[in-house]
Design a protein around this motif. Structure first.
Motif, PDB file in Angstrom:
ATOM      1  N   GLU A 199     -11.723  36.402  38.142  1.00  0.00           N
ATOM      2  CA  GLU A 199     -12.779  37.406  38.247  1.00  0.00           C
ATOM      3  C   GLU A 199     -12.204  38.752  38.677  1.00  0.00           C
ATOM      4  O   GLU A 199     -12.604  39.806  38.160  1.00  0.00           O
ATOM      5  CB  GLU A 199     -13.846  36.949  39.239  1.00  0.00           C
ATOM      6  N   ALA A 200     -11.255  38.722  39.601  1.00  0.00           N
ATOM      7  CA  ALA A 200     -10.635  39.975  40.064  1.00  0.00           C
ATOM      8  C   ALA A 200      -9.937  40.684  38.907  1.00  0.00           C
ATOM      9  O   ALA A 200     -10.013  41.918  38.776  1.00  0.00           O
ATOM     10  CB  ALA A 200      -9.653  39.689  41.196  1.00  0.00           C
ATOM     11  N   GLU A 201      -9.257  39.927  38.064  1.00  0.00           N
ATOM     12  CA  GLU A 201      -8.571  40.527  36.910  1.00  0.00           C
ATOM     13  C   GLU A 201      -9.574  41.092  35.915  1.00  0.00           C
ATOM     14  O   GLU A 201      -9.336  42.142  35.313  1.00  0.00           O
ATOM     15  CB  GLU A 201      -7.678  39.479  36.241  1.00  0.00           C
ATOM     16  N   ALA A 202     -10.698  40.400  35.738  1.00  0.00           N
ATOM     17  CA  ALA A 202     -11.734  40.891  34.821  1.00  0.00           C
ATOM     18  C   ALA A 202     -12.331  42.198  35.333  1.00  0.00           C
ATOM     19  O   ALA A 202     -12.565  43.131  34.556  1.00  0.00           O
ATOM     20  CB  ALA A 202     -12.826  39.832  34.652  1.00  0.00           C
ATOM     21  N   ILE A 203     -12.565  42.282  36.642  1.00  0.00           N
ATOM     22  CA  ILE A 203     -13.113  43.511  37.226  1.00  0.00           C
ATOM     23  C   ILE A 203     -12.120  44.655  37.059  1.00  0.00           C
ATOM     24  O   ILE A 203     -12.487  45.783  36.696  1.00  0.00           O
ATOM     25  CB  ILE A 203     -13.450  43.289  38.709  1.00  0.00           C
ATOM     26  N   GLU A 204     -10.841  44.361  37.321  1.00  0.00           N
ATOM     27  CA  GLU A 204      -9.811  45.396  37.193  1.00  0.00           C
ATOM     28  C   GLU A 204      -9.730  45.908  35.755  1.00  0.00           C
ATOM     29  O   GLU A 204      -9.644  47.114  35.508  1.00  0.00           O
ATOM     30  CB  GLU A 204      -8.455  44.823  37.632  1.00  0.00           C
ATOM     31  N   LEU A 205      -9.774  44.974  34.778  1.00  0.00           N
ATOM     32  CA  LEU A 205      -9.725  45.378  33.370  1.00  0.00           C
ATOM     33  C   LEU A 205     -10.969  46.172  32.991  1.00  0.00           C
ATOM     34  O   LEU A 205     -10.887  47.170  32.256  1.00  0.00           O
ATOM     35  CB  LEU A 205      -9.585  44.139  32.482  1.00  0.00           C
ATOM     36  N   ALA A 206     -12.132  45.764  33.491  1.00  0.00           N
ATOM     37  CA  ALA A 206     -13.379  46.482  33.194  1.00  0.00           C
ATOM     38  C   ALA A 206     -13.314  47.910  33.724  1.00  0.00           C
ATOM     39  O   ALA A 206     -13.756  48.854  33.062  1.00  0.00           O
ATOM     40  CB  ALA A 206     -14.570  45.735  33.789  1.00  0.00           C
ATOM     41  N   GLU A 207     -12.791  48.075  34.927  1.00  0.00           N
ATOM     42  CA  GLU A 207     -12.666  49.421  35.497  1.00  0.00           C
ATOM     43  C   GLU A 207     -11.706  50.278  34.674  1.00  0.00           C
ATOM     44  O   GLU A 207     -11.938  51.472  34.466  1.00  0.00           O
ATOM     45  CB  GLU A 207     -12.208  49.320  36.950  1.00  0.00           C
ATOM     46  N   GLU A 208     -10.620  49.650  34.209  1.00  0.00           N
ATOM     47  CA  GLU A 208      -9.662  50.377  33.361  1.00  0.00           C
ATOM     48  C   GLU A 208     -10.318  50.815  32.056  1.00  0.00           C
ATOM     49  O   GLU A 208     -10.171  51.973  31.615  1.00  0.00           O
ATOM     50  CB  GLU A 208      -8.449  49.489  33.075  1.00  0.00           C
ATOM     51  N   LEU A 209     -11.054  49.905  31.413  1.00  0.00           N
ATOM     52  CA  LEU A 209     -11.726  50.234  30.157  1.00  0.00           C
ATOM     53  C   LEU A 209     -12.795  51.301  30.383  1.00  0.00           C
ATOM     54  O   LEU A 209     -12.989  52.190  29.538  1.00  0.00           O
ATOM     55  CB  LEU A 209     -12.357  48.977  29.552  1.00  0.00           C
ATOM     56  N   ARG A 210     -13.487  51.223  31.505  1.00  0.00           N
ATOM     57  CA  ARG A 210     -14.512  52.222  31.809  1.00  0.00           C
ATOM     58  C   ARG A 210     -13.879  53.613  31.920  1.00  0.00           C
ATOM     59  O   ARG A 210     -14.424  54.597  31.404  1.00  0.00           O
ATOM     60  CB  ARG A 210     -15.234  51.855  33.111  1.00  0.00           C
TER      61      ARG A 210
END
Length: 597
Positions: A288-299
């Motif tokens: 989940e932490a990696e998914a949040i980090e990737l989402a923030e990067e994409l945002r």
């Protein structure tokens, strides 16, 4: 909240089963404490410990009373006995964890609150009789009482309901605490008249079930590939043998020894492993932490000008939606209701063109951008009915929120079973928490339930009188449930033996159907046919469409297409007479036990 208001609020929430189930059950428990244990029920000798929930002990009389409540509501069909045992156990566990939550929150019902509720109850009961005149006379005639006798009954029952009133008040206070932040905005009310177009990027965070299902799919693909390679190898071997015979007289090459392995083949294993790793989905080991980090990067990339559709195609785990650039077009309210609450709220409340923060759900992490909201014609009376709609929707949302709160308490509770209720333990194993289990966990539960049932049946066969009463009735129910568990594991020989034993103990039509099913699966259709004929003869198609449809499927499996067509025609005719049609399982179809086949 008055007693009548409480009743009306409960009716408004009828669609949310669990929250109301807890509230209703507290009344049952209150009645138990008020009036004591039921007499004359089998197994009610000594009131022993039965279930322990987070250290809180529940007595066997409470368990049997809850079970009898469900039996009185649904009857006591052999095929559903273990399902009823689970419902009774589930309600006791819920009542225990809710009671513990009330104690932990320090919630009390004051004496004045209880007396006020008692007066409201009395007033409502008296008003039920209607105004003085013919209406009241008819009511009293139906009750078999005079007006004075009815009043005495109301006041007497009100004096004995202190526990119920306290429980009701405490429940309301707990629910208010849990749901105090739940609101319904105007946008949420207007969403039913709007269409939403929005972009979505979904970054999956896999559960154990997701990983297990993916691994099983890979194993199946590997088995298919291995079979294809075997076939190809056999064909190549035949061709090589023919070539060898054709060149047997040719002189061998004069070069050095060659082991027949090329450089490419020597690197084959390593290359294959690298290819396999490259084929793994990106989400397979994602946290989940990696998914949040990737989402923030994409945002950040989208805000900097990157195209959201291109990023969705590259990163989103939405399957077909990702190939469409993650675009939802003109989504209506009913479709939104099938989406995660976090996503639904952002779509409904979000401003056009606004990109959401990463939304964390139990499936993964989302990025949402609302592109366009179009409004259809809003009813003229919307402003007049808006507040009534808001109250109704608020009741639904609060009930859902409270339901989730209670379910979380149940899911995290430590539940233990004493020897006094072995079937309750088996019912819990079969039914509880299946939606969150992996297939391997479900299989382990199934095998444990089988072992416990076999032990229980062995004890029953040794004892002249059963500890939980019922004699051969319980023996039949145990054998039947054992057979169902074997069937779910496709252990058809063991299932047949168990169902035949159930049939010997209680020759019900439903058991005959399961015996026939086992025979069909074992390719013993000729032995199954007489049983299927008897099942059809004893079951009116008008009330047993599900059973007739099941028989038709078995006939098809046996290759008896003419017999199947005859049964299917009867079912179709009955469906049309009953006023519904279409394919699929007729209404009332129910699989036995807790595991689906």
């Amino acid at each position: 909240m008055s007693f009548r208001r409480f009743q009306e609020s409960a009716k408004a929430r009828l669609g949310v089963q669990i929250a109301l189930g807890v509230i209703a059950f507290i009344f049952v428990v209150g009645a138990f404490y008020s009036f004591g244990p039921v007499q004359g029920m089998g197994g009610f000798g000594r009131d022993r410990d039965a279930i322990v929930v987070n250290g809180q002990r529940i007595k066997s009389n409470q368990y049997y009373r809850a079970l009898e409540m469900y039996r009185s509501q649904y009857g006591s069909p052999l095929t559903q006995e273990y399902a009823l045992m689970y419902l009774a156990t589930r309600d006791l566990v819920r009542q225990a964890v809710v009671s513990q939550a009330i104690d932990a929150a320090g919630i009390k019902a004051g004496r004045g609150e209880v007396e006020e509720r008692r007066e409201e109850y009395i007033q409502d009961r008296l008003e039920m009789a209607g105004p003085e005149g013919p209406e009241r006379q008819r009511f009293l005639y139906d009750q078999g009482m005079s007006w004075e006798e009815y009043q005495d009954e109301v006041y007497t029952s009100a004096r004995g309901m202190t526990e119920q009133f306290e429980s009701q008040i405490q429940m309301e206070k707990l629910e208010n605490q849990v749901t105090e932040n739940v609101t319904v905005s105007d946008d949420e009310l207007l969403a039913q008249y709007r269409k939403f177009t929005f972009h979505q990027i979904f970054l999956k965070v896999p559960s154990e079930t997701d990983i297990e299902q993916w691994e099983q799919q890979q194993e199946m693909l590997e088995e298919l590939e291995a079979e294809e390679e075997t076939d190809e190898s056999e064909e190549a071997g035949n061709d090589a043998e023919a070539d060898e015979e054709a060149t047997a007289d040719e002189e061998p090459d004069a070069g050095g020894e060659d082991d027949g392995t090329t450089d490419d083949e020597a690197d084959g294993t390593e290359a294959t492993e690298e290819d396999d790793a490259a084929d793994d989905p990106a989400w397979l080991e994602r946290t989940e932490a990696e998914a949040i980090e990737l989402a923030e990067e994409l945002r950040s990339r989208i805000e900097a000008g990157d195209d959201m559709e291109e990023l969705a195609e590259e990163y989103s785990d939405d399957g077909w939606l990702a190939t469409m650039g993650g675009v939802w077009e003109e989504v209506g309210y009913s479709q939104l209701m099938g989406m995660p609450e976090e996503v639904r709220q952002v779509v409904i409340e979000g401003e056009e063109g606004e990109l959401s923060q990463p939304l964390i759900t139990d499936r993964g992490v989302y990025l949402i951008r609302v592109d366009e909201v179009t409004e259809e014609e809003v009813p003229e009376d919307f402003e007049e009915t808006k507040e009534a709609q808001r109250e109704q929707r608020l009741d639904q949302k609060k009930a859902t929120e409270f339901n989730e709160f209670v379910q979380n308490l149940v899911d995290t509770a430590v539940v233990e079973f004493e020897k006094s209720v072995p079937r309750a333990h088996i019912a819990w194993l079969i039914n509880h928490g299946r939606e969150d289990m992996t297939e391997s966990e479900m299989e382990a539960r199934r095998l444990e339930a089988i072992d416990r049932l076999n032990e229980l049946i062995a004890e029953e066969l040794k004892e002249a009188e059963l500890a939980e009463a019922g004699g051969t009735e319980f023996l039949a129910k145990d054998y039947y449930q054992l057979g169902v568990l074997y069937q779910q594991g496709e252990q058809w020989a063991q299932a047949l033996e168990a169902q035949q034993n159930a049939l010997a103990a209680n020759p019900l039509t439903e058991v005959k159907l399961e015996v026939a099913r086992c025979l069909v699966e074992l390719d013993r259709g000729e032995q199954a046919k007489p049983l299927l004929e008897e099942v059809i003869a004893r079951t009116p198609v008008e009330t047993g469409m599900a059973i007739h449809s099941d028989v038709a499927r078995m006939y098809r499996q046996m290759g008896e297409d003419d017999l199947a067509a005859t049964v299917e025609a009867r079912v179709m005719e009955a469906q049309q007479s009953a006023g519904f049609g279409g394919g699929g399982m007729p209404p009332g179809a129910m699989m036995p036990g807790g595991f689906s086949r």
